[in-house]
Design an enzyme around this catalytic site. Structure first.
Site, mmCIF file in Angstrom:
data_model
loop_
_atom_site.group_PDB
_atom_site.id
_atom_site.type_symbol
_atom_site.label_atom_id
_atom_site.label_comp_id
_atom_site.label_asym_id
_atom_site.label_seq_id
_atom_site.Cartn_x
_atom_site.Cartn_y
_atom_site.Cartn_z
ATOM 1 C CB SER A 109 -5.788 -0.961 0.418
ATOM 2 O OG SER A 109 -5.524 0.065 1.328
ATOM 3 C CD GLU A 124 -2.695 -1.296 2.495
ATOM 4 O OE1 GLU A 124 -3.572 -0.448 2.707
ATOM 5 O OE2 GLU A 124 -2.439 -2.223 3.276
ATOM 6 C CB SER A 166 -9.769 8.419 2.113
ATOM 7 O OG SER A 166 -8.689 7.865 1.397
#
EC number: 6.3.2.4
Length: 367
Positions: free
Chosen positions: A191, A16, A326
């Site tokens: 994720s 990530e 986000s």
């Protein structure tokens, strides 16, 4: 009054890595420069720490697909046991100016799993977010779900397998227990990295191989039919929960691409459309999960809401994304806490926990 020096640690030796770069950029852009001085500590994919310049720390910063850390020759070493000046510039052999608090925004392996938190505790530095134990528990989906089940909190039915068992895993047995479709995911990733949706035996074995690239332990879980609801939690001993949001994937499921690369990959309903009573239940459940897993500072709790309104916990993210799409900062935005104010609160919570920990005795008195 002198500014508080905030060390933002980002990047990392993680799948990530690029997400972390995006998160760091948004925090740097939003933080109150009247109150805080930012020290950028970029961690490359080899795990080396660099002192980065705020004007050149990223390459291709506006393209999530090609964004990169601009490495420097100003590498950083840490010095445990110091009361101040814990960071050393290796190139100049000089101590960095005192960093007052660390804001770790390293997602995934070695950043969200307690490793970085343990280092910062060893250095006796205040840091934003969940402490070592809660980070490690929440990162390991297998362990987290065992604790949640013990607390009578609903989680998806699933099976856990280790790498050495891979050749002996029977598709027919798993199918008989969990049905189809099902999901395969690494136990210690976030994720949606390494996650596969499985419809048949071929995709089952391909999904296992993919997941085992990222972890030595994988979860195989039933597919839960329901709305994807997320709730942001903020606080230490007395946490608060945001208004819930809803993920409306435009693809087969909410993948890594949908979360961070393709802005059209999912629609985000913030707040989620639901009656006030359901909103209150989601908020209470999120705080319950947060406290059960020993979280502090911040976390995002993800649920499935089934047709009957019941909630099933999907996962907990202790360093949620702070990119421009986000959910964590967005949910607080609709709940009345702006991005700069959110950063301010997180830093204050870091100092609050640091002071609380420093009140503990480390010597035994003999009478």
């Amino acid at each position: 009054m002198s500014k508080i020096r905030v060390g933002i640690v980002f990047g990392g030796k993680s799948a990530e890595h690029e997400v972390s770069l995006q998160s760091a950029k948004n925090i740097v852009d939003a933080i109150d420069r009247e109150k805080y001085e930012v020290i950028l500590l970029g961690v490359d994919k080899a795990g080396k720490w660099h002192v980065s310049d705020s004007s050149t720390y990223l390459e291709n910063e506006d393209d999530p697909k090609t964004i990169r850390l601009n490495k420097t020759n100003q590498q950083v070493a840490v010095i445990p046991g110091q009361t101040r000046d814990q960071l050393l510039n290796v190139a100049s052999e000089s101590l960095l100016e005192q960093v007052d608090v660390i804001f770790p925004i390293v997602h995934g392996t070695l950043g969200e799993d307690g490793s970085l938190q343990g280092l910062l505790r060893t250095l006796n530095m205040p840091f934003v977010g969940t402490d070592l134990l809660g980070s490690a528990i929440s990162m390991d989906k297998d362990i987290a779900k065992r604790l949640l089940r013990e607390a009578k909190i609903n989680v998806a039915k699933g099976l856990t397998f280790k790498k050495h068992q891979q050749k002996d895993i029977s598709f027919d047995q798993v199918k008989a227990e969990l049905g189809l479709p099902l999901f395969i995911k690494p136990a210690n990733q976030g994720s949606s990295v390494g996650v596969s949706k499985v419809e048949n035996e071929e995709s089952f074995h391909a999904g296992l191989s993919e997941a085992f690239l990222f972890d030595h332990k994988v979860l195989v879980e039933e597919a839960v039919v329901g709305r994807e609801i997320e709730c942001a939690v903020l606080g230490n001993e007395h946490p608060i929960a945001s208004l819930p949001g809803e993920i409306l994937p435009q693809t087969d499921f909410y993948s890594y691409e949908s979360k961070y690369i393709d802005e059209t990959g999912a629609k985000l309903a913030a707040p989620a459309e639901m009656p006030e009573e359901q909103t209150s239940r989601v908020q209470a459940a999120a705080i319950n999960v947060y406290q059960t897993l020993e979280c502090e500072g911040m976390a995002r709790v993800d649920f499935f809401m089934k047709e009957d309104g019941s909630l099933v916990v999907n996962e907990v993210n202790t360093i949620p994304g702070f990119t421009k799409i986000s959910m964590y900062p967005r949910l607080w935005g609709i709940s009345g806490i702006s991005y700069p104010d959110l950063i301010d609160r997180l830093i204050n919570l870091a100092f609050e926990r640091y002071e609380r920990n420093n009140q503990l005795q480390s010597n035994v008195s003999h009478q």
